[in-house]
Design a protein around this motif. Structure first.
Motif, PDB file in Angstrom:
ATOM      1  N   LEU A 268      35.739  39.953  53.805  1.00 33.33           N
ATOM      2  CA  LEU A 268      36.643  41.260  53.934  1.00 33.33           C
ATOM      3  C   LEU A 268      36.025  42.356  54.747  1.00 33.33           C
ATOM      4  O   LEU A 268      34.785  42.721  55.188  1.00 33.33           O
ATOM      5  CB  LEU A 268      35.921  41.330  52.295  1.00 33.33           C
ATOM      6  N   PRO A 269      37.433  42.621  54.924  1.00 40.77           N
ATOM      7  CA  PRO A 269      37.222  44.530  56.040  1.00 40.77           C
ATOM      8  C   PRO A 269      36.041  45.229  55.662  1.00 40.77           C
ATOM      9  O   PRO A 269      35.488  45.253  54.690  1.00 40.77           O
ATOM     10  CB  PRO A 269      39.077  44.790  56.164  1.00 40.77           C
ATOM     11  N   PRO A 270      35.201  45.060  56.600  1.00 41.21           N
ATOM     12  CA  PRO A 270      34.036  46.179  56.310  1.00 41.21           C
ATOM     13  C   PRO A 270      34.876  47.214  55.183  1.00 41.21           C
ATOM     14  O   PRO A 270      33.714  48.220  54.639  1.00 41.21           O
ATOM     15  CB  PRO A 270      33.841  46.497  57.614  1.00 41.21           C
ATOM     16  N   ARG A 271      35.917  48.408  56.168  1.00 44.37           N
ATOM     17  CA  ARG A 271      36.564  49.183  55.064  1.00 44.37           C
ATOM     18  C   ARG A 271      37.126  49.159  53.048  1.00 44.37           C
ATOM     19  O   ARG A 271      37.719  50.004  52.404  1.00 44.37           O
ATOM     20  CB  ARG A 271      37.738  49.822  56.163  1.00 44.37           C
ATOM     21  N   ALA A 272      36.951  47.730  53.232  1.00 45.45           N
ATOM     22  CA  ALA A 272      37.530  46.918  52.110  1.00 45.45           C
ATOM     23  C   ALA A 272      37.383  48.053  50.963  1.00 45.45           C
ATOM     24  O   ALA A 272      36.240  48.251  50.525  1.00 45.45           O
ATOM     25  CB  ALA A 272      37.892  45.631  51.969  1.00 45.45           C
ATOM     26  N   PRO A 273      38.238  48.784  50.141  1.00 50.94           N
ATOM     27  CA  PRO A 273      37.971  49.497  49.123  1.00 50.94           C
ATOM     28  C   PRO A 273      37.408  48.420  47.719  1.00 50.94           C
ATOM     29  O   PRO A 273      36.658  49.519  46.995  1.00 50.94           O
ATOM     30  CB  PRO A 273      38.422  50.364  48.827  1.00 50.94           C
ATOM     31  N   SER A 274      37.005  47.298  47.948  1.00 51.20           N
ATOM     32  CA  SER A 274      36.956  46.610  46.537  1.00 51.20           C
ATOM     33  C   SER A 274      35.134  46.527  46.887  1.00 51.20           C
ATOM     34  O   SER A 274      35.244  45.805  45.665  1.00 51.20           O
ATOM     35  CB  SER A 274      37.988  44.825  47.006  1.00 51.20           C
ATOM     36  N   ARG A 275      34.842  46.338  48.064  1.00 50.31           N
ATOM     37  CA  ARG A 275      33.539  46.537  48.057  1.00 50.31           C
ATOM     38  C   ARG A 275      32.237  46.994  47.208  1.00 50.31           C
ATOM     39  O   ARG A 275      31.830  47.077  46.529  1.00 50.31           O
ATOM     40  CB  ARG A 275      32.972  46.492  49.615  1.00 50.31           C
ATOM     41  N   PRO A 276      32.441  48.653  47.316  1.00 51.66           N
ATOM     42  CA  PRO A 276      31.802  49.743  46.138  1.00 51.66           C
ATOM     43  C   PRO A 276      32.484  49.262  44.637  1.00 51.66           C
ATOM     44  O   PRO A 276      31.520  49.130  43.762  1.00 51.66           O
ATOM     45  CB  PRO A 276      32.277  50.738  47.057  1.00 51.66           C
ATOM     46  N   ALA A 277      33.281  48.643  43.960  1.00 54.83           N
ATOM     47  CA  ALA A 277      33.919  48.477  43.148  1.00 54.83           C
ATOM     48  C   ALA A 277      32.729  47.056  42.699  1.00 54.83           C
ATOM     49  O   ALA A 277      32.579  47.070  41.549  1.00 54.83           O
ATOM     50  CB  ALA A 277      35.232  48.108  42.856  1.00 54.83           C
ATOM     51  N   LEU A 278      33.382  46.056  43.677  1.00 56.39           N
ATOM     52  CA  LEU A 278      32.706  44.968  43.009  1.00 56.39           C
ATOM     53  C   LEU A 278      31.302  44.646  42.999  1.00 56.39           C
ATOM     54  O   LEU A 278      30.665  44.485  42.087  1.00 56.39           O
ATOM     55  CB  LEU A 278      32.757  44.483  44.239  1.00 56.39           C
ATOM     56  N   THR A 279      30.389  45.645  43.683  1.00 53.07           N
ATOM     57  CA  THR A 279      29.542  46.475  43.596  1.00 53.07           C
ATOM     58  C   THR A 279      28.753  47.033  42.057  1.00 53.07           C
ATOM     59  O   THR A 279      28.306  46.591  41.185  1.00 53.07           O
ATOM     60  CB  THR A 279      28.966  46.881  44.573  1.00 53.07           C
ATOM     61  N   ASN A 280      29.473  47.771  41.680  1.00 47.53           N
ATOM     62  CA  ASN A 280      29.368  48.566  40.668  1.00 47.53           C
ATOM     63  C   ASN A 280      29.581  47.677  39.477  1.00 47.53           C
ATOM     64  O   ASN A 280      28.383  47.608  38.213  1.00 47.53           O
ATOM     65  CB  ASN A 280      30.491  49.641  40.393  1.00 47.53           C
ATOM     66  N   ARG A 281      31.000  47.088  39.860  1.00 50.23           N
ATOM     67  CA  ARG A 281      31.498  46.078  38.391  1.00 50.23           C
ATOM     68  C   ARG A 281      30.064  45.271  38.332  1.00 50.23           C
ATOM     69  O   ARG A 281      30.005  44.859  37.176  1.00 50.23           O
ATOM     70  CB  ARG A 281      32.682  45.581  38.447  1.00 50.23           C
ATOM     71  N   ALA A 282      29.622  44.671  38.938  1.00 48.26           N
ATOM     72  CA  ALA A 282      28.746  43.704  39.123  1.00 48.26           C
ATOM     73  C   ALA A 282      27.106  44.395  38.876  1.00 48.26           C
ATOM     74  O   ALA A 282      26.290  43.782  38.063  1.00 48.26           O
ATOM     75  CB  ALA A 282      27.848  43.602  40.712  1.00 48.26           C
ATOM     76  N   VAL A 283      26.773  45.962  38.857  1.00 50.37           N
ATOM     77  CA  VAL A 283      26.116  46.364  38.581  1.00 50.37           C
ATOM     78  C   VAL A 283      25.867  45.967  36.336  1.00 50.37           C
ATOM     79  O   VAL A 283      24.706  45.959  35.933  1.00 50.37           O
ATOM     80  CB  VAL A 283      25.197  47.542  39.004  1.00 50.37           C
ATOM     81  N   LEU A 284      26.833  47.108  36.531  1.00 50.16           N
ATOM     82  CA  LEU A 284      27.783  47.047  34.894  1.00 50.16           C
ATOM     83  C   LEU A 284      27.222  45.822  33.806  1.00 50.16           C
ATOM     84  O   LEU A 284      26.759  45.863  33.418  1.00 50.16           O
ATOM     85  CB  LEU A 284      28.822  47.427  34.719  1.00 50.16           C
ATOM     86  N   CYS A 285      27.806  44.856  35.187  1.00 54.34           N
ATOM     87  CA  CYS A 285      27.700  43.399  34.067  1.00 54.34           C
ATOM     88  C   CYS A 285      25.875  43.446  33.404  1.00 54.34           C
ATOM     89  O   CYS A 285      25.688  42.721  32.871  1.00 54.34           O
ATOM     90  CB  CYS A 285      27.990  42.182  35.202  1.00 54.34           C
ATOM     91  N   LEU A 286      25.277  43.065  34.616  1.00 54.99           N
ATOM     92  CA  LEU A 286      23.763  42.788  34.717  1.00 54.99           C
ATOM     93  C   LEU A 286      22.840  44.319  33.868  1.00 54.99           C
ATOM     94  O   LEU A 286      22.086  43.315  33.013  1.00 54.99           O
ATOM     95  CB  LEU A 286      23.321  43.166  36.185  1.00 54.99           C
TER      96      LEU A 286
END
Length: 1094
Positions: free
Chosen positions: A614-632
């Motif tokens: 995934l590109p280092p600047r991909a906007p999905s990186r923080p979005a994936l992290t936030n969603r995973a935290v919400l799941c946990l």
């Protein structure tokens, strides 16, 4: 009988039938390799059948119903499952609890036999699992926590955590960027309430445990070694089980190995007694230091243990052992040196008896890498003055074939009967210039249409596009299964598929997938997008970031055409079907809108996600992290999560901002930071704050223990100023040296502190061995007594760049001559350092004007100390160029070396062939613009794609551009393959020429060409062209180029950097054994259908 009882009975019957089927198969012992007599199905039972069907089913039953089997059935099932773990082990092994010790022994016997086939993460899973089984079965306690922390009523945990013992540095996932979540199963399971937590100092590593773990001992945590008493460990070392436990276990933690070695040495009363056991050490021998007292025979015993060594200092260890053997004069021992011959200098190789040399070459195999100077000396000695060579001569050289001059390879003819395998072995270690020369000769006797069948991939990749066209490639059958270069892939795909591709064909493309463009991906029918996505992601090694982005957008668009709110209403099953490498490219809004019902599937996918794709600047990186935290956290934040739940983020933990990490409780923060030390990429914006958080949590790094430093030191490299102030400790140099050796394994790109790390190791080289032992000597404080010695230079390797000119002047002539092999490989000495080295060259070799070709080759990069006028009169051949081409030459020096080559070879620019153009490498830039214009167009065409990374002055590149225009015509018609083959020449295009390029070719540009484009020309590119660069090329844009762009174009470039949009993109052995009999197949199908009902 109830329905439930009836189903249970039927399942038991099916289970019994499956065991009966296994009994008909010939069982092979996983350790000895011997087979039991075959059953009634005969000795030719299909290996494919076992691997493809029985193995996965056996593993599933073994891990879900193994507790119902008797010992014999469990052993048979373990054997049947083994091929799965050997060839395609699941990422999560899902190892079950064991309540029967015979079952545990059977399972571990099989797992030990597949150690080499498992990934590092899987080995750690096995380690943790077997430790837990030993604790519960032998000590009636658990290493895990009693259970999950309590939650408010009505809140259901998405992960059932088991506490990860503190102090562990979790391993990375295969191909991933960061830590894994706790291993040992698909989901951590809660230990039984009645089992108590094991005492922290439990001595669990007894003899039975040592034997049970075998090679997995090499993956223990450092503190685990303390869990074995001296008596137990010594008994194990003297047992037959020790040798196999520490053989072929590359990748062992250096500190663990040193600790084991120390404990083993304590088993003997004297050093002399221990040295007689050196042939039993296995990989522990890589860390043995006291070689001075060893005789030649014992040195050979230790040398035989070093095959898998990768640790810092092993090169020096090998050299010392080989020196002892060579000094003995024992020709028999010399003939047994094998791969260790590679540590000898070219001069030492020339002194080795030719019989011993041939014997060693034969024993060392095809994977040894010789340095160019060594290979040339070997080839010269073994070919004994021949001016022409045969394919048999080349094969006899093994990897030393890279020392054969290209001028000889051009004359090689292909005799009848030469196999493709012979050609593959012959060319495996050749340089690109050698391959080009060999292929030039072979093409005279082989028609282009026959090349595909007769030539190995290593030679096919050297074919220029015009010859590829003559091969008449018209079908996928001709493309499939070959290792095409990216240029060739782009050319073939466009030629064969005419911008259209069927989803069913993609799976057959293999390496040719590199040539797929975004236009082709977009034209795939919507109802085939799922098949296309799966086919592309099944071969991720050929998939570029830009291609993955295009495939993801196509798939997502197709799914939303099928159902407009697809991702708001997606089910777990639907989410599981989306390839993870594409799912991580979902837009932030859609990631945020994923329903809570898919959290389990989402977290499973994130655990194995390869974020490096995934590109280092991909906007999905923080979005994936936030969603995973919400799941946990069930909609909450990190503050309520346990250590295990945080580690369940997997590689996404690396993306968590330090400000959010501060929400964690102390224990969880401690384990999370240790886990983050294995992150391959930390967002640059997070690095300074993360280092500060590490210091606040663990204290001043100068006060850390060795164990903490070994665990957390990678995080210190995120800040260039953190390594230098570390205070001297006796073990610090070893820790930092191991860290330096592992940089490429830990980080995707060099971190900011690499230069400081090398400088620190340099200063510690003095602090640990002189009178000043309390602290290292700072580089700026080194006294005149700290002059370079041969041992220091060999130890420092590329760290020799830190010697001051004054210290280099103090080096003795003898030290200079004996250390030249190391010094000659350093490409970037300063002008002042080179001036000091020049004095040493004159002392050792005489006036520069009198240097011969061999001496110039020996000098390597030190030859940069010569003046331009001295360079012009040297004797320089292509062989010499190969020894100096990696050095940091300036343009005036490149012009001087080209002139020296032209004079020595009596070749003008017009007489250069493709072999010479490729062999000159960066020195082709030494030609004047008028000389470039004289280059033969045919030679340029053949060599063009091999010059893609050469960076010449603009005036020279302009002339190469003119040759390109004559070859390919107007840039507006250039294809992806043509743009790719031109490499850095693209940077010479004018504003109008760049603007005329089709946007689809921009992601096929060579990344190094991007910053070479003048800023005013770069600013002329259109919005579509900038958006089509792709993440890798967009990342190469310079600050000057960026500053020249307007707001709309800068926004397009940002989209490309983030991978949010792109218009173009780049990129087990079978068995012929017969199938089972009809009855066996019927039995299997009946079993399989029944198993689905389990």
């Amino acid at each position: 009988m109830s329905m439930e009882d009836r189903m249970a009975t039927e399942n038991d019957n099916l289970f019994s039938m499956f065991i009966s089927l296994l009994a008909t198969l010939p069982v092979q012992d996983p350790e000895s390799g011997s087979r039991n007599p075959p059953g009634p199905l005969g000795p030719e039972t299909s290996v494919c059948f076992v691997r493809g069907f029985i193995a996965p089913l056996s593993w599933k039953i073994l891990t879900t119903r193994g507790d119902r089997m008797d010992e014999e059935a469990y052993g048979a099932m373990s054997w049947a499952a083994r091929p799965l773990l050997q060839t395609m082990p699941p990422s999560k092994l899902n190892l079950p609890p064991m309540r029967q010790l015979p079952h545990l022994a059977k399972m571990m016997r099989m797992l030990k036999s597949v150690f080499g086939a498992l990934s590092e993460n899987q080995r750690v899973q096995v380690r943790d699992w077997v430790k837990e089984q030993i604790s519960q079965n032998y000590f009636n306690c658990t290493l895990n926590a009693r259970g999950p922390r309590s939650r408010p009523m009505g809140q259901k945990s998405k992960v059932r955590p088991t506490r990860l013992p503190g102090g562990e540095r979790p391993t990375r996932l295969p191909g991933g960027e960061g830590p894994t979540r706790p291993s040992g199963g698909e989901r951590p399971t809660r230990p039984e309430p009645m089992v108590d937590r094991c005492p922290r100092k439990l001595m669990w590593l007894e003899m039975e445990a040592l034997k049970l773990m075998g090679p997995y001992l090499s993956r223990l945590k450092l503190r685990d070694v303390k869990s074995s008493s001296k008596d137990q460990l010594c008994e194990f070392f003297k047992s037959p089980q020790f040798k196999p436990a520490f053989r072929r276990v590359a990748g062992i933690n250096p500190y663990l190995a040193r600790r084991f070695l120390q404990r083993v040495q304590e088993c003997y009363d004297s050093k002399a007694e221990f040295t007689q056991q050196l042939d039993s050490l296995g990989i522990l021998g890589c860390f043995y230091k006291d070689t001075q007292s060893l005789n030649a025979s014992v040195s050979m015993s230790l040398l035989s243990q070093l095959g898998d060594c990768t640790n810092s200092g092993v090169k020096r260890l090998r050299k010392r052992l080989v020196k002892t053997i060579m000094s003995s004069g024992d020709t028999d021992l010399m003939g047994e040196l094998g791969a260790s011959v590679a540590v000898l200098s070219p001069k030492q190789l020339s002194k080795l008896p030719i019989d011993a040399l041939r014997s060693s070459l034969q024993a060392m195999g095809p994977d040894v890498t010789w340095k160019p100077k060594q290979a040339k000396r070997l080839a010269k000695k073994l070919l004994a003055g021949k001016t022409e060579v045969s394919t048999a001569d080349l094969l006899s050289l093994g990897p030393a074939v890279k020392g054969v001059p290209p001028s000889m390879l051009k004359k090689v003819k292909l005799p009848k009967g030469t196999s493709k395998q012979d050609l593959r072995d012959m060319t495996k270690k050749m340089t690109k210039g050698q391959k080009k020369a060999l292929m030039k000769g072979l093409r005279k006797s082989v028609k282009p249409s026959e090349l595909l069948n007769q030539m190995p991939d290593s030679l096919l990749a050297t074919l220029p596009l015009n010859i590829l066209d003559k091969a008449n490639i018209t079908s996928l059958d001709q493309v499939e299964g070959k290792d095409w270069s990216r240029v060739q892939a782009a050319h073939l795909i466009k030629k064969m598929m005419a911008n259209k591709v069927k989803a069913g064909d993609i799976r057959r493309l293999g390496s040719a997938m590199q040539g797929l463009t975004c236009k082709m991906i977009n034209r795939v029918a919507n109802n085939e997008s799922g098949e296309m996505a799966q086919a592309m992601t099944d071969s991720p090694q050929w998939l570029s970031k830009a291609q993955a982005g295009c495939a993801a957008r196509k798939l997502f668009m197709s799914l939303e055409e099928e159902r407009a709110d697809y991702f708001q209403t997606v089910t777990e099953e639907e989410l599981s079907e989306i390839p993870t490498i594409l799912l991580i490219r979902l837009s932030p809004g859609k990631i945020k809108g994923l329903p809570d019902s898919v959290c389990t599937a989402f977290l499973d996918k994130m655990t194995v996600a390869n974020l490096s794709s995934l590109p280092p600047r991909a906007p999905s990186r923080p979005a994936l992290t936030n969603r995973a935290v919400l799941c946990l956290a069930n909609g909450g934040d990190l503050s309520g999560l346990s250590s295990d739940e945080v580690l369940a983020l997997g590689p996404l933990l690396c993306e968590v901002p330090p400000a959010k990490l501060r929400l964690l409780d102390t224990d969880t923060l401690n384990s999370s930071l240790q886990a983050m030390a294995s992150c391959r990429h930390i967002p640059p914006a997070h690095r300074a704050a993360l280092v500060q958080l590490v210091k606040e949590t663990f204290g001043d790094p100068s006060d850390w223990s060795m164990e903490i430093m070994e665990t957390l030191s990678p995080l210190l490299l995120l800040d260039a100023a953190t390594i230098s102030p570390l205070r001297f400790k006796s073990w610090l140099k070893e820790v930092l040296a191991d860290l330096k050796d592992s940089l490429s394994r830990i980080f995707l790109a060099p971190p900011p502190g690499v230069k400081a790390l090398k400088k620190k190791i340099f200063s510690l080289t003095f602090g640990g061995s002189g009178a000043r032992r309390k602290r290292e000597v700072r580089v700026s404080e080194m006294s005149q007594g700290n002059k370079p010695t041969e041992e220091m230079i060999e130890d420092l390797e590329d760290g020799n760049i830190h010697w001051s000119p004054e210290q280099l002047q103090q080096m003795t002539t003898e030290t200079f001559v004996n250390s030249l092999e190391t010094l000659s490989s350093i490409p970037d000495f300063s002008a002042e350092q080179l001036a000091a080295l020049r004095e040493k060259v004159i002392e050792a070799m005489g006036p520069a004007a009198g240097l011969n070709e061999s001496q110039v080759s020996d000098l390597g990069c030190v030859s940069q100390c010569l003046s331009d006028s001295e360079l012009r009169v040297l004797s320089v051949s292509l062989d010499t160029v190969e020894d100096i081409e990696e050095c940091g030459w300036n343009q005036e020096q490149r012009e001087a070396v080209w002139e020296a080559f032209a004079n020595s070879s009596q070749l003008t620019a017009s007489a250069l062939g493709e072999v010479e153009i490729i062999g000159l490498d960066q020195f082709i830039c030494g030609l004047s613009p008028s000389e470039v214009a004289q280059i033969n167009p045919d030679a340029f065409r053949e060599a063009m794609d091999s010059l893609s990374d050469v960076q010449c002055p603009q005036s020279v590149t302009e002339e190469f551009k003119k040759l390109s225009l004559a070859e390919y015509g107007d840039p507006s018609s250039w294809s992806e393959a043509e743009v790719l083959s031109l490499g850095n020449i693209i940077a010479a295009l004018s504003e109008d020429e760049l603007l005329s390029l089709d946007p689809s070719v921009f992601s096929f540009m060579v990344p190094t060409s991007i910053p070479l484009i003048p800023a005013e020309n770069f600013a002329a590119l259109s919005v579509d062209q900038l958006a089509a660069l792709g993440p890798d090329n967009a990342a190469m844009v310079s600050s000057g180029q960026m500053a020249a762009l307007g707001p709309d174009k800068r926004a397009a470039l940002e989209e490309s950097l983030a991978g949010a949009r792109a218009e173009a993109q780049t990129a087990g052995s079978g068995s012929g054994a017969p199938s089972l009999g009809v009855e066996g197949i019927r039995l299997f199908l009946f079993l399989f259908l029944g198993f689905l009902l389990l």
